[in-house]
Design an enzyme around this catalytic site. Structure first.
Site, PDB file in Angstrom:
ATOM      1  N   LEU A   1      12.445   9.902  -8.291  1.00 19.21           N
ATOM      2  CA  LEU A   1      13.654  10.677  -8.532  1.00 19.21           C
ATOM      3  C   LEU A   1      13.415  12.146  -8.191  1.00 19.21           C
ATOM      4  CD1 LEU A   1      15.269   9.290 -11.832  1.00 19.21           C
ATOM      5  CD2 LEU A   1      16.034   8.994  -9.475  1.00 19.21           C
TER       6      LEU A   1
ATOM      7  N   CYS B   1       6.961   3.039   7.206  1.00 20.84           N
ATOM      8  CA  CYS B   1       7.484   1.853   6.518  1.00 20.84           C
ATOM      9  C   CYS B   1       8.957   1.951   6.159  1.00 20.84           C
ATOM     10  CB  CYS B   1       6.662   1.566   5.263  1.00 20.84           C
ATOM     11  SG  CYS B   1       4.965   1.089   5.609  1.00 20.84           S
TER      12      CYS B   1
ATOM     13  N   LEU C   1       0.824  -1.208   0.000  1.00 19.36           N
ATOM     14  CA  LEU C   1       0.000   0.000   0.000  1.00 19.36           C
ATOM     15  C   LEU C   1       0.862   1.263   0.000  1.00 19.36           C
ATOM     16  CD1 LEU C   1      -2.895  -0.785   2.501  1.00 19.36           C
ATOM     17  CD2 LEU C   1      -2.618  -1.431   0.104  1.00 19.36           C
TER      18      LEU C   1
ATOM     19  N   GLY D   1      10.134   9.254   4.688  1.00 20.54           N
ATOM     20  CA  GLY D   1       9.761   9.054   6.082  1.00 20.54           C
ATOM     21  C   GLY D   1       8.584   8.108   6.146  1.00 20.54           C
TER      22      GLY D   1
ATOM     23  N   ALA E   1      14.219  14.851  -5.819  1.00 18.59           N
ATOM     24  CA  ALA E   1      15.110  15.210  -4.723  1.00 18.59           C
ATOM     25  C   ALA E   1      14.397  16.152  -3.766  1.00 18.59           C
ATOM     26  CB  ALA E   1      16.369  15.875  -5.271  1.00 18.59           C
TER      27      ALA E   1
END
Length: 475
Positions: A285, A295, A179, A292, A287
């Site tokens: 990709l 998981c 998920l 965070g 940046a």
């Protein structure tokens, strides 16, 4: 009877099995009604299954039975109310009722990082499996969905054998979840693959029956859902390997952002250029502030810890650097803030005393209220610790953030957060922030200075509106 491995079937053709309850299709339970279990329970009822969700948290169960989802996930509230009304879905704190109801029991409890270590805490898995097993009175299939260290399924199988009579024939399987918060309803109803780790044809057939609603929906929409049938260890590794790969890709582009900052390059253009290569692709990709949530951070640490236990620690040593790169992005925001505000950094970092800083975003990503290991909230706390008067606004996560970091000031909207601010930090890429009018906001602040921690703003638009702009890995 054992089955061969691996099997990958775009269009499953698996022998039908009769659910032990005698129901036309398996009755399913989900043990643990947090983000994972509640979402799966509600969505499986939407697919037409009879579903019972179990949790030891009576307040959470009462909320769900009253039609209130305790998390923010787009589309979930409506599905909950509809399936409660249809009678296909209910929630309980009674483990005996849960054991009697279900044919397939999905274990969806949390596996947080162990206190004082990197490994996964499996105490919730052990408690739920043991409690369920002790109340089973007929054959059933217990299926792990929680993200766990490889080897856990075999251990769960031993737990079940210890707590159930042999003549019941209770079996274990593993089927990891994939998920994405903010997209979870579609991820359950329209997954890009289903992975099952099984040891018998019966378990394989029961799991197919438990997923048949997913395959049927795909057929009506002219889609295919690949099914990977494999062994326990591979099924467990699929989830942690996928998370480790995504974390590595995110940290790679953030490492390139560090190089761009040192050399004068632009990481957004770099990412676009390499993303056109089909071997690389452009997803993940972006940046910025780094990853965070509940998981990726804890899963890559637990993966390293388990590899070390297995004697394969050297193979995953690179994940330590992936973690470090990710954490460095948080302190980079403080450096950019100090640069914009003309604050020098000492041995303990910059001093922001006497400044008012607006932080837009508290959740770890948009379209969720989840603030667990959220980089945005961590940076807000660092700014406050460095002396700043920090005012935070998040469209969905403010209440959870307030409970996690009560010392910050939380505002009801963007305008209130940025009013009289010397600096604005955009740290979660909510659409409200991406589409905000820099001219209008410029009339409210004390200083037109902005740190774009997610590279989500139109830098040209903001600079034309008179803002000093700093992005991550951008000139």
């Amino acid at each position: 009877m054992t089955i061969p491995y691996p099997t990958i079937q775009p269009t499953p053709a698996i022998a039908a099995v009769t659910p032990p309850s005698g129901a036309p299709r398996p009755r399913v339970t989900f043990l643990g009604t947090g983000y994972l279990g509640a979402t799966y329970a509600i969505c499986y009822a939407e697919l037409g299954y009879e579903v019972l969700g179990f949790d030891v948290d009576a307040d959470k169960i009462a909320m769900l039975n009253a039609g209130q989802v305790p998390i923010h996930e787009p589309g979930l509230d409506e599905l909950l109310k509809r399936n409660l009304a249809a009678g296909r879905l209910r929630f309980s704190t009674d483990i005996a009722e849960t054991a009697e109801f279900g044919d397939v029991h999905f274990i969806c409890v949390g596996t947080p990082q162990r206190a004082g270590g990197m490994g996964a805490d499996l105490s919730y898995v052990e408690a739920s499996v043991t409690s369920l097993a002790q109340h089973l009175t007929r054959k059933a299939l217990i299926v792990g969905k929680s993200t766990v260290p490889v080897g856990t399924a075999e251990w769960v199988e031993q737990l079940v054998g210890k707590h159930t009579p042999n003549d019941l024939g209770v079996e274990v399987a593993w089927s990891p979840e994939f998920l994405q918060e903010g997209f979870a309803v579609d991820d359950v109803l329209r997954p890009n693959r289903i992975v099952v780790g099984v040891k018998s044809e019966w378990a394989n057939g029961m799991l197919y029956a438990a997923h048949k609603g997913v395959f049927d929906l795909a057929a009506t929409e002219d889609r295919e859902v690949p099914l990977v049938v494999t062994d326990f260890a591979t099924a467990e590794l699929v989830k942690v390997a996928a998370n480790a790969f995504l974390a590595t890709k995110i940290s790679f582009i953030n490492a390139m952002a560090e190089v761009c900052e040192a050399s004068g390059g632009d990481v957004t253009q770099l990412a676009r250029a390499i993303g056109y290569d089909p071997r690389i692709g452009n997803r993940f990709l972006q940046a910025g502030l780094g990853f965070g949530g509940a998981c990726l951070p804890k899963d890559i640490r637990a993966f390293q810890a388990r590899a070390q236990e297995l004697g394969a620690g050297e193979a995953l040593r690179f994940l330590h650097e992936v973690d470090l790169i990710n954490l460095r992005r948080r302190t980079r925001v403080l450096q950019l803030a100090a640069d914009l505000l003309g604050r020098r950094s000492g041995p303990a970092g910059p001093d922001f005393s006497g400044t008012r800083i607006a932080v837009l975003g508290a959740t770890f990503k948009p379209n969720t209220d989840d603030v667990r290991d959220a980089p945005a909230l961590a940076v807000a706390a660092l700014l406050q610790k460095a002396g700043a008067d920090v005012h935070v606004y998040d469209p969905q996560g403010s209440e959870n953030a307030r409970r996690a970091v009560p010392e910050l000031t939380y505002e009801a909207g963007i305008n209130e957060a940025v009013a009289d601010a010397d600096l604005v930090c955009v740290l979660t890429e909510w659409a409200d922030f991406r589409n905000a009018d820099p001219v209008a906001l410029g009339e409210l602040v004390a200083g037109r200075k902005v740190v774009d921690g997610r590279n989500c703003l139109d830098s040209t638009l903001w600079t034309q509106a008179g803002w000093e702009y700093r992005g991550m890995g951008r000139p």
